[in-house]
Scaffold this active site. Sequence first.
Site, PDB file in Angstrom:
ATOM      1  CB  CYS A   1      39.130 -41.662 -11.828  1.00 27.67           C
ATOM      2  SG  CYS A   1      37.642 -40.891 -12.482  1.00 27.67           S
TER       3      CYS A   1
ATOM      4  CE  LYS B   1      35.223 -48.436 -26.234  1.00 30.74           C
ATOM      5  NZ  LYS B   1      34.079 -49.031 -25.574  1.00 30.74           N
TER       6      LYS B   1
ATOM      7  CG  HIS C   1      35.913 -45.443 -14.748  1.00 32.67           C
ATOM      8  ND1 HIS C   1      36.766 -45.899 -13.758  1.00 32.67           N
ATOM      9  CD2 HIS C   1      36.062 -44.097 -14.766  1.00 32.67           C
ATOM     10  CE1 HIS C   1      37.375 -44.867 -13.207  1.00 32.67           C
ATOM     11  NE2 HIS C   1      36.970 -43.769 -13.783  1.00 32.67           N
TER      12      HIS C   1
END
Lengths: 486, 401
Positions: B88, B342, B346
């Site tokens: 990530c 959120k 992602h």
Amino acid sequence: MIGIVSYAAYLPRFRLNRMKIFSAMGWLNPALIMNAAGDKAVANFDEDAVTMAAAAGKRCLQGFMPDELGAVYLATTTAPYKERQCANIVAGALGAPEEIRSADFGGALKAGTSALLAALEWSAANSGRPALVCAADCRLGKMGSLQEMVFGDGAAALLVGGNKPIALFKGSYSLSYDFVDQYRGAATLYNRQWEERWIRDVGFEQFIPEVVNGLCRRFGLKPSDFARVIYPCYYGAARRNINKKLGLDPAQVEDDLLQECGDTGTAHPLLMFTRALEEASPGDKLLLVSYGSGCDALYFEATPEIEKFSRRKRFSDTLSRRTELDNYSKYLAWRRIAPVELGLRGEEDQVTRWSMAWRSRKAILGLQGSRCRECGTQQYPPQRVCVNPDCGAVDQMEPVNLSDKGGKIVSYTSDMLAATINPPAIYGNVDFNGGGRAMFEFTDCTLDDLRVGKPVEFSFRIKYYDPRRDITFYFWKAVPVSEEVS
Amino acid sequence: MASGIRDKVAILGMGCTVFGEHWNLDSSDLLIEAFRECIADAGIDKKDIQAAWIGNHIDEVNIGKGGCYLASTLHLPFIPVTRVENFCASGTEAFRGACYAVASGAYDIALAVGVEKLKDVGYGGLPDSPIFGQLSRMISPNATAPGLFAQLATAYSAKYGVPMEKIKEAITHISWKSHQNGAKNPRAHLRKAVSEEQISSSPIVAYPLGLFDCCGVSDGAAMAIVTTPEIARRVKPNQELVLVKALQIAVSSGEEALYHRWDGAGIITTRLAAQRAYEEAGITNPREEIDLMEVHDCFSITEMVTMEDLGISVPGRAPDDILSGFYDLDGELPCQTDGGLKCFGHPIGASGLRMIYEIYNQLLQRWPEDRLVKNARLGLTHNLGGVPHQNVCSIAILGVQ
């Protein structure tokens, strides 16, 4: 003299009350009600004949050194592989040496005693070296069949050898018949059988007396000389007739365990035998009989060592470790009788890299880690560079068996997203007793059984099943210990 | 002695797509959209870009391997293009490549790109792939990201004696706050305020995380053009410069996964990357000096422990700060001012640059009043790739002079 040195039984934790099956399938076959009493022992979703055999073997070897084993035999009619020796998987899980005799026994329900005889004879021919016999089965009947009602899943293990046997092997007698009362073709999942009256009247009621009488003739004994006679037969009327024919007092005859767990196939005579061994006294003569494609009869005599044997209640322990399986459809999904939707996530292809698994076979099958000779840190999977940040020694490792260390929970969760036929997937970090850490799946438990710091023991289980290539892959999981299991 | 790249690199321009379920867009469309905004903001020509880095994680389902996809989509004129992958942190890793290239003097102007298209996977959540290799598949649990991060909660509760109920309350407030912010942001995927009651009663995905404790999965791209402060001043004489103050990565050593010292109640790499970043940026009191943050809230619990790992909240007290509103938009240190993972979802490779995009625009005071952090001078971004016990952490600190 050669004999039984140790024994253990393993019943999977889940028990399906047969009325649950009748409630679901009685509409198809109302006669099932005749067999709807008691429990069917059901392997968990991650168990099969191999894992149950390993579980029984692991308990059987408690207090013994696996590296002294000279032979490991597995008996089962439900091996997950037709070609790949499952005894080697069990031996690997038990941490047995690779310089051993190993063999799979199958084909007949009497394969359990065939394996036991082979082990006894191997040990006798090799100065009493220890040999381990594991027998396990996980047989299937079609939905609504008598077999589905009667069969149960389970395993037994016997360690034989010449060092302080608790029961001496005195001799045997065998019959081999191509009597096709029950069978499964090579491409078939489900057991089939011929008419029950024929099985009962010609099979059990003739062959069992024949083999018992044959053994008695050979050794100059009467059936009534035995403190315990152990034979599988789940027809109550046939048992009464057999006892009558042999002049046996029903109190002499070991219970068939139909109510407790069901018929566990190749394991069943050995499973019943472990219960008899729990109760046996020095000097007791024990007669162990198997049935299926003929019969084997084995004659044992308990020695004074049996009273010193510290972990005798190994059948009662596994019998009392139980959880009600309240859901028949769960059983169908676990055994892959009914296909269930896992979603696309569950269909992601995974190729099993056998060459990689071979290099790491001791880590995978035996949960073997490494321990740093410099700082003593245990680590899993085995490392070459010590993970202890204050050490970092290179190539100073020795192997360490972690499967019997146990550990404690560091963190945990239950995961509804992971694709599994038994959601939620429950897993977390575990610290090994003696140091080192790895993340494990938890099994034989629910989220409520977990808390940080709780002790666990390790259990050899199915890691995954690849339906595309028919691969059952095994690894270890952690089971929270809520009660003391010997 | 190495001293880092503080004040050696300036951001000349940035672009970021709307994040969401772009059923009708390819990765190439996302790249072009972000590039158009980015190059216009930078005020240069495509031919002025001398090198490019592209961060992307799940190569199998969108752009493939190597640098060709980016070069061929934008038709970059045979410049060096490098695809980087570091979980990530991939977007921030691309940014790091571009910044280091400029700071080293190898190039004057470089492009950093992050892109990910997840909505061609065919199911919810991240695709199930053997991210730690094939042996890991044989010996590691059948786990998913929510289950791996959820364990932070049980370990945190055990370590600090904070009841699970209070943790649930704090992480509920985290998601509530991010939805409040995301609702105001036209680029966010989920643009709806939700009540705390709705959040805490959502179905459990991985105990104790419910659906609203998990970030969404979406498609998106973001990018930055970086250059030297001298060139930036020349190109944009009338604009404040957003300078890179620190850029740090820390990668798990295996200690968390294999050694028994880590408590599982926070992230070691975050603590170390933060220390190094504060040192590089010359920050001594992050709680007082930093004006806003974009952290890796893949799950609400990750954001909670990150507040401690970054040295903002005292260990064991993050729930108190969170529940007091300290990290809300009108709090002392606003966090996830754009709505965070959120609300953005992602798209792995894009997230790091999306966070930098938010800080960059806040520092330039470009956002409307209702979501502007007034007079912000120093902002931090944080990515956590992998899983709590085996991960890559990246931290970027940006500031205006």
